[in-house]
Design a protein around this motif. Sequence first.
Motif, PDB file in Angstrom:
ATOM      1  N   LYS A 191      81.182  36.816 -65.585  1.00  0.00           N
ATOM      2  CA  LYS A 191      80.495  38.015 -65.082  1.00  0.00           C
ATOM      3  C   LYS A 191      79.755  37.729 -63.773  1.00  0.00           C
ATOM      4  O   LYS A 191      79.414  38.660 -63.038  1.00  0.00           O
ATOM      5  CB  LYS A 191      79.500  38.528 -66.125  1.00  0.00           C
ATOM      6  N   PHE A 192      79.512  36.438 -63.515  1.00  0.00           N
ATOM      7  CA  PHE A 192      78.780  36.035 -62.313  1.00  0.00           C
ATOM      8  C   PHE A 192      79.693  35.304 -61.326  1.00  0.00           C
ATOM      9  O   PHE A 192      79.213  34.619 -60.423  1.00  0.00           O
ATOM     10  CB  PHE A 192      77.610  35.121 -62.697  1.00  0.00           C
ATOM     11  N   ASP A 193      80.991  35.466 -61.508  1.00  0.00           N
ATOM     12  CA  ASP A 193      81.941  34.792 -60.618  1.00  0.00           C
ATOM     13  C   ASP A 193      81.733  35.244 -59.175  1.00  0.00           C
ATOM     14  O   ASP A 193      81.364  36.400 -58.906  1.00  0.00           O
ATOM     15  CB  ASP A 193      83.374  35.106 -61.060  1.00  0.00           C
ATOM     16  N   SER A 194      81.974  34.346 -58.248  1.00  0.00           N
ATOM     17  CA  SER A 194      81.765  34.657 -56.835  1.00  0.00           C
ATOM     18  C   SER A 194      82.595  35.863 -56.388  1.00  0.00           C
ATOM     19  O   SER A 194      82.155  36.641 -55.533  1.00  0.00           O
ATOM     20  CB  SER A 194      82.102  33.437 -55.969  1.00  0.00           C
ATOM     21  N   ASP A 195      83.774  36.041 -56.985  1.00  0.00           N
ATOM     22  CA  ASP A 195      84.602  37.196 -56.625  1.00  0.00           C
ATOM     23  C   ASP A 195      83.970  38.512 -57.069  1.00  0.00           C
ATOM     24  O   ASP A 195      84.269  39.573 -56.509  1.00  0.00           O
ATOM     25  CB  ASP A 195      85.994  37.073 -57.253  1.00  0.00           C
ATOM     26  N   VAL A 196      83.111  38.453 -58.069  1.00  0.00           N
ATOM     27  CA  VAL A 196      82.413  39.642 -58.554  1.00  0.00           C
ATOM     28  C   VAL A 196      81.135  39.899 -57.758  1.00  0.00           C
ATOM     29  O   VAL A 196      80.827  41.046 -57.384  1.00  0.00           O
ATOM     30  CB  VAL A 196      82.065  39.487 -60.055  1.00  0.00           C
ATOM     31  N   ILE A 197      80.383  38.835 -57.464  1.00  0.00           N
ATOM     32  CA  ILE A 197      79.044  38.979 -56.878  1.00  0.00           C
ATOM     33  C   ILE A 197      79.054  39.059 -55.351  1.00  0.00           C
ATOM     34  O   ILE A 197      78.304  39.842 -54.761  1.00  0.00           O
ATOM     35  CB  ILE A 197      78.132  37.819 -57.341  1.00  0.00           C
ATOM     36  N   LEU A 198      79.900  38.283 -54.694  1.00  0.00           N
ATOM     37  CA  LEU A 198      79.876  38.257 -53.224  1.00  0.00           C
ATOM     38  C   LEU A 198      80.130  39.628 -52.591  1.00  0.00           C
ATOM     39  O   LEU A 198      79.462  39.976 -51.595  1.00  0.00           O
ATOM     40  CB  LEU A 198      80.862  37.221 -52.699  1.00  0.00           C
ATOM     41  N   PRO A 199      81.053  40.444 -53.105  1.00  0.00           N
ATOM     42  CA  PRO A 199      81.201  41.793 -52.528  1.00  0.00           C
ATOM     43  C   PRO A 199      79.924  42.631 -52.623  1.00  0.00           C
ATOM     44  O   PRO A 199      79.639  43.441 -51.733  1.00  0.00           O
ATOM     45  CB  PRO A 199      82.330  42.410 -53.359  1.00  0.00           C
ATOM     46  N   LYS A 200      79.145  42.419 -53.680  1.00  0.00           N
ATOM     47  CA  LYS A 200      77.878  43.146 -53.811  1.00  0.00           C
ATOM     48  C   LYS A 200      76.891  42.695 -52.738  1.00  0.00           C
ATOM     49  O   LYS A 200      76.127  43.512 -52.190  1.00  0.00           O
ATOM     50  CB  LYS A 200      77.277  42.923 -55.206  1.00  0.00           C
ATOM     51  N   ILE A 201      76.897  41.399 -52.446  1.00  0.00           N
ATOM     52  CA  ILE A 201      76.025  40.885 -51.382  1.00  0.00           C
ATOM     53  C   ILE A 201      76.453  41.421 -50.027  1.00  0.00           C
ATOM     54  O   ILE A 201      75.623  41.833 -49.207  1.00  0.00           O
ATOM     55  CB  ILE A 201      76.024  39.340 -51.386  1.00  0.00           C
ATOM     56  N   GLU A 202      77.753  41.462 -49.792  1.00  0.00           N
ATOM     57  CA  GLU A 202      78.272  42.009 -48.530  1.00  0.00           C
ATOM     58  C   GLU A 202      77.892  43.480 -48.378  1.00  0.00           C
ATOM     59  O   GLU A 202      77.499  43.918 -47.285  1.00  0.00           O
ATOM     60  CB  GLU A 202      79.791  41.846 -48.483  1.00  0.00           C
ATOM     61  N   ASN A 203      77.986  44.224 -49.478  1.00  0.00           N
ATOM     62  CA  ASN A 203      77.611  45.634 -49.444  1.00  0.00           C
ATOM     63  C   ASN A 203      76.122  45.802 -49.153  1.00  0.00           C
ATOM     64  O   ASN A 203      75.711  46.684 -48.375  1.00  0.00           O
ATOM     65  CB  ASN A 203      77.952  46.286 -50.783  1.00  0.00           C
ATOM     66  N   MET A 204      75.305  44.942 -49.750  1.00  0.00           N
ATOM     67  CA  MET A 204      73.868  44.997 -49.499  1.00  0.00           C
ATOM     68  C   MET A 204      73.565  44.751 -48.028  1.00  0.00           C
ATOM     69  O   MET A 204      72.791  45.483 -47.399  1.00  0.00           O
ATOM     70  CB  MET A 204      73.142  43.948 -50.358  1.00  0.00           C
ATOM     71  N   LEU A 205      74.174  43.723 -47.458  1.00  0.00           N
ATOM     72  CA  LEU A 205      73.939  43.389 -46.057  1.00  0.00           C
ATOM     73  C   LEU A 205      74.381  44.502 -45.132  1.00  0.00           C
ATOM     74  O   LEU A 205      73.743  44.778 -44.108  1.00  0.00           O
ATOM     75  CB  LEU A 205      74.646  42.081 -45.714  1.00  0.00           C
ATOM     76  N   THR A 206      75.470  45.166 -45.499  1.00  0.00           N
ATOM     77  CA  THR A 206      75.946  46.302 -44.695  1.00  0.00           C
ATOM     78  C   THR A 206      74.943  47.438 -44.721  1.00  0.00           C
ATOM     79  O   THR A 206      74.622  48.030 -43.678  1.00  0.00           O
ATOM     80  CB  THR A 206      77.308  46.789 -45.212  1.00  0.00           C
ATOM     81  N   GLN A 207      74.421  47.746 -45.909  1.00  0.00           N
ATOM     82  CA  GLN A 207      73.443  48.828 -46.018  1.00  0.00           C
ATOM     83  C   GLN A 207      72.163  48.504 -45.268  1.00  0.00           C
ATOM     84  O   GLN A 207      71.572  49.378 -44.602  1.00  0.00           O
ATOM     85  CB  GLN A 207      73.129  49.087 -47.501  1.00  0.00           C
ATOM     86  N   VAL A 208      71.715  47.263 -45.379  1.00  0.00           N
ATOM     87  CA  VAL A 208      70.482  46.859 -44.685  1.00  0.00           C
ATOM     88  C   VAL A 208      70.662  46.923 -43.175  1.00  0.00           C
ATOM     89  O   VAL A 208      69.762  47.339 -42.434  1.00  0.00           O
ATOM     90  CB  VAL A 208      70.078  45.440 -45.131  1.00  0.00           C
ATOM     91  N   ALA A 209      71.854  46.565 -42.709  1.00  0.00           N
ATOM     92  CA  ALA A 209      72.111  46.545 -41.270  1.00  0.00           C
ATOM     93  C   ALA A 209      72.105  47.943 -40.663  1.00  0.00           C
ATOM     94  O   ALA A 209      71.757  48.118 -39.484  1.00  0.00           O
ATOM     95  CB  ALA A 209      73.459  45.867 -40.994  1.00  0.00           C
ATOM     96  N   TYR A 210      72.490  48.931 -41.474  1.00  0.00           N
ATOM     97  CA  TYR A 210      72.576  50.301 -40.948  1.00  0.00           C
ATOM     98  C   TYR A 210      71.519  51.210 -41.534  1.00  0.00           C
ATOM     99  O   TYR A 210      71.508  52.385 -41.355  1.00  0.00           O
ATOM    100  CB  TYR A 210      73.968  50.861 -41.215  1.00  0.00           C
TER     101      TYR A 210
END
Length: 219
Positions: A200-219
């Motif tokens: 449930k904590f695999d990098s393939d599961v979590i990293l997209p969530k981090i990328e989405n967070m960074l995108t939202q913060v940037a804009y």
Amino acid sequence: RIKNSYHHFLTEYRANIYKRKGFRKIFIIPNFVDTRKYLPKDKNGNTFKVFAPGVTTKAKGLDILVDIAKNLENYGDITFFIAGYKIENLTLPSNVVYLGLLPPDKIAEIVGEMNIMILPTRTEAFSFSILENLSAGNPIVVTDLPDLRSAFGESDAIYYATKNSSLQFLGGVLYYYKIWKGNFEKYLEISSKAREIALKFDSDVILPKIENMLTQVAY
């Protein structure tokens, strides 16, 4: 101003503390693990191997680990393995092996060979070591801290022990030891449950969530 900024927390428990203080722009994204790197290996050896990564200071529960090990010295087939930098000056019992600071390319191999992990920490919130060991099929005996319960919930693969209680940590080690010793098939079932948690904590599961967070913060 700080309440109107974005904030990232690893667990819902931690995020809720700040929500009650009026923080609203919150991301709850946990740590992650490469489950293809941390894999279970043969768990059916002659020795029950208890891994204690980072348990090198009193804050991380070294004194508790030493106390437990002393109580189990007469078993003969239980060995504790401590890994980490600069262990505090305590005399280690004969059933404790200090591995030192592990080379990065050896960590996954060593973790995979263990039977359980113990973390009697007084300070930890969400250790990467827990995810690495769960991924390798190692049940966890860990301090009962709210962040950890929030992250992992209840599972046969996680034994929560009261902070500072050598007796409860001893009970956790013996619980998994007796299953491993007397009912290896059940131990393997628990080991599989440990890995299921890690997936449930695999990098393939979590990293997209981090990328989405960074995108939202940037804009």
